[in-house]
Design an enzyme around this catalytic site. Structure first.
Site, PDB file in Angstrom:
ATOM      1  N   GLU A 194       0.825  -1.226   0.000  1.00 51.48           N
ATOM      2  CA  GLU A 194       0.000   0.000   0.000  1.00 51.48           C
ATOM      3  C   GLU A 194       0.851   1.265   0.000  1.00 51.48           C
ATOM      4  O   GLU A 194       0.641   2.171   0.821  1.00 51.48           O
ATOM      5  CB  GLU A 194      -0.967  -0.010   1.199  1.00 51.48           C
ATOM      6  CG  GLU A 194      -1.984  -1.109   1.120  1.00 51.48           C
ATOM      7  CD  GLU A 194      -3.106  -1.007   2.147  1.00 51.48           C
ATOM      8  OE1 GLU A 194      -3.011  -0.189   3.072  1.00 51.48           O
ATOM      9  OE2 GLU A 194      -4.094  -1.755   1.998  1.00 51.48           O
ATOM     10  N   GLU A 243      -5.416  -8.501  -0.305  1.00 54.92           N
ATOM     11  CA  GLU A 243      -6.132  -8.221   0.952  1.00 54.92           C
ATOM     12  C   GLU A 243      -7.597  -8.012   0.602  1.00 54.92           C
ATOM     13  O   GLU A 243      -7.922  -7.119  -0.188  1.00 54.92           O
ATOM     14  CB  GLU A 243      -5.594  -6.978   1.662  1.00 54.92           C
ATOM     15  CG  GLU A 243      -4.245  -7.188   2.317  1.00 54.92           C
ATOM     16  CD  GLU A 243      -3.780  -5.998   3.143  1.00 54.92           C
ATOM     17  OE1 GLU A 243      -4.645  -5.320   3.751  1.00 54.92           O
ATOM     18  OE2 GLU A 243      -2.567  -5.754   3.167  1.00 54.92           O
TER      19      GLU A 243
END
Ligand code: AHR
Length: 507
Positions: A176, A295
């Site tokens: 991320e 995720e």
């Protein structure tokens, strides 16, 4: 919707999407909260083995059928020094984990994870730190992990008792990195360059690795799309996959939108595929980039935002230990349907996370471990989705949602294992009030026979599994499945996850 609403679909063995990717059924273990400490690892627990791994949790992980586990983060990895987690435990440093405002003891690290993964029978997937670190540390970790011997870091591993290299084929290049919350957050250009150069160096060690570049942290990031395009412009030829992350929650009493969350996942995948293919066209690239949806889950993030991270520096605090209900399980089943129907472009996925932290499994320190409601759709899909994913076009009545526009009441996917002679239909009903019947035309398969059908539903969609009542919500035998003349009629109760197994002629 009328009480007799019907949806339908036609299946044909020749109309396929792609083979089921075994890596679709991955999960994620992060050094966060109690996922590692008192989750998978708890020396002193009555069930702990000689390495301190909880065998009650290990048994559930095996039952879950998880195929791969991503480690060690997550946001955690962006400040992590992998060297802290190898070698004699008593010499390992205690560190501040900035991501989760916790103290990391490093009692569990890379070598422990590799031993745990072997015992759990899962493929280990590692993430490298591209937040506070870079090319050299990533290559060092690769050398420690995968080089047989004869170099400083491979010999260091051997001196720690791991004679053989570890079987790590898939690597995430950071986590991320578009998120301003990320330690070492970067612009798309900065990250794209770093990912490309890290990938180039890692491929000098081993050209055959599967390398995953960070996509956006979620689809509502302001840079979504532009981020993927820029990163891939830098790294297209050097990576194989781009990541996607998505978490869903019910907002207020809007159950209808929550149940339709898979529409968002569908749109997310389509957008990333379009972006990657756009870069492919402009760059005249031959290969196609696939997605690592590494995720995904239901996560009640509003609750976390209200509570905030710990204010003290503590070890393994209770963080985001969401308890999941029946509706959440149906959503998770539906997200699996979405991932499976995109098997041509979603090459791998990791439900986040495995234990305690938005976990499929819950465990108490010194106490029991149990299956959350969302454990069940995952376990069923991992066990039964085999062979080819069939192309499924559901004709369904729709209902209006606040977040996703008109949503089909029924969603489904099917897999066909020609060798084993089995076809499996996975279907959800998003109706919140009435049963709905799904008609499935299977006549193209010839002589077919219903072998099993289960349903996960409850008069109380808020029912949950707890330490005291761990099996309150489980899949039960379906009393609404009839197969006659090659046609399956599946009467699905409101808010339900349905699995139907059909024996078909082998080929
Ligand atoms: O899974 C919890 C966190 O969610 C991860 O650390 C991060 O990557 C994501 O934002």
């Amino acid at each position: 919707m009328s009480p007799t609403a019907t949806a339908s679909l036609v299946l044909h063995p020749a109309f396929t999407v792609a083979p089921v990717n075994r890596r679709t059924f991955g999960s994620f273990v992060e050094h966060m909260g109690r996922c590692v400490y008192t989750g998978i690892f708890e020396p002193g627990h009555p069930s702990a083995d000689e390495d301190g791994f909880r065998t009650d949790v290990l048994d559930l992980v095996r039952e879950l059928g998880v195929t791969a586990v991503r480690y060690p983060g997550g946001n955690f990895v962006s400040g992590y020094r992998w060297e802290d987690g190898v070698g004699p435990v008593e010499q390992r440093p205690r560190r501040l984990d900035l991501a989760w405002h916790s103290v990391e003891t490093n009692r569990f690290g890379l070598d422990e994870f590799m031993r745990w993964a072997a015992r759990a029978d899962v493929e280990p997937v590692l993430a490298v730190n591209l937040g506070t670190r870079g090319v050299q540390e990533a290559v060092d970790l690769l050398e420690y992990t995968t080089v047989a011997g004869g170099t400083a870091l491979s010999e260091l591993r051997r001196s720690h008792g791991a004679e053989q290299p570890y079987p790590v084929r898939a690597w995430c290049l950071g986590n991320e990195m578009d998120g301003p919350w990320q330690t070492g957050h970067k612009t798309a250009h900065e990250y794209g360059r770093l990912a490309a150069e890290t990938a180039r160096a890692m491929r000098m060690v081993d050209p055959g690795l599967t390398l995953v570049a960070c996509g956006s942290s979620n689809r509502s990031m302001p840079t979504f799309g532009a981020w993927e395009a820029t990163v891939l412009e830098h790294a297209y030829e050097l990576v194989d996959q781009i990541s996607a992350h998505a978490y869903y929650q019910q907002v207020g009493d809007d159950l209808g939108s929550h149940l339709a969350a898979a529409l968002d996942m569908d749109a997310f995948v389509d957008a990333v595929v379009a972006t990657a293919d756009g870069v492919r066209a402009v760059g005249r690239h031959a290969k196609r980039i696939t997605i690592a949806f590494d995720e995904w889950n239901v996560w009640y993030q509003d609750r976390f935002d209200e509570q905030g991270p710990p204010t003290e520096w503590v070890e393994a605090p209770r963080l985001i230990e969401d308890t999941y209900d029946v509706a959440d399980a149906v959503v998770v089943g539906n997200l699996l349907i979405s991932l499976l129907r995109h098997s041509d472009r979603v090459a791998s996925a990791c439900q986040a996370q495995l234990v305690n932290v938005i976990g499929m499994i819950r465990s108490e320190p010194g106490g029991p471990a149990w299956r959350q409601t969302i454990f069940h759709p995952f376990a069923q899909a991992a066990a039964l989705a085999r062979g080819e994913v069939l192309r499924v076009q559901v004709r369904s009545p729709t209902y209006e949602t606040a977040l996703h526009g008109d949503a089909p009441v029924v969603d489904a996917v099917a897999t066909h294992d020609a060798e084993a002679g089995e076809l499996v239909v996975f279907a959800v009903s998003r109706s919140t009030t009435e049963p709905v019947t799904l008609d499935v035309d299977l006549r193209a398969f010839g002589d077919v026979r219903l072998t099993a059908a289960t349903v996960l539903a409850d008069d109380d969609v808020r029912a949950v599994n707890t330490e005291r009542e761990p099996d309150r919500v489980v899949p039960r035998p379906h009393d609404g499945a009839v197969l006659d003349g090659g046609r399956l009629a599946l009467r699905m109760p409101p808010v339900s996850w349905n699995v139907v197994r059909v024996a078909v002629p082998r080929s």
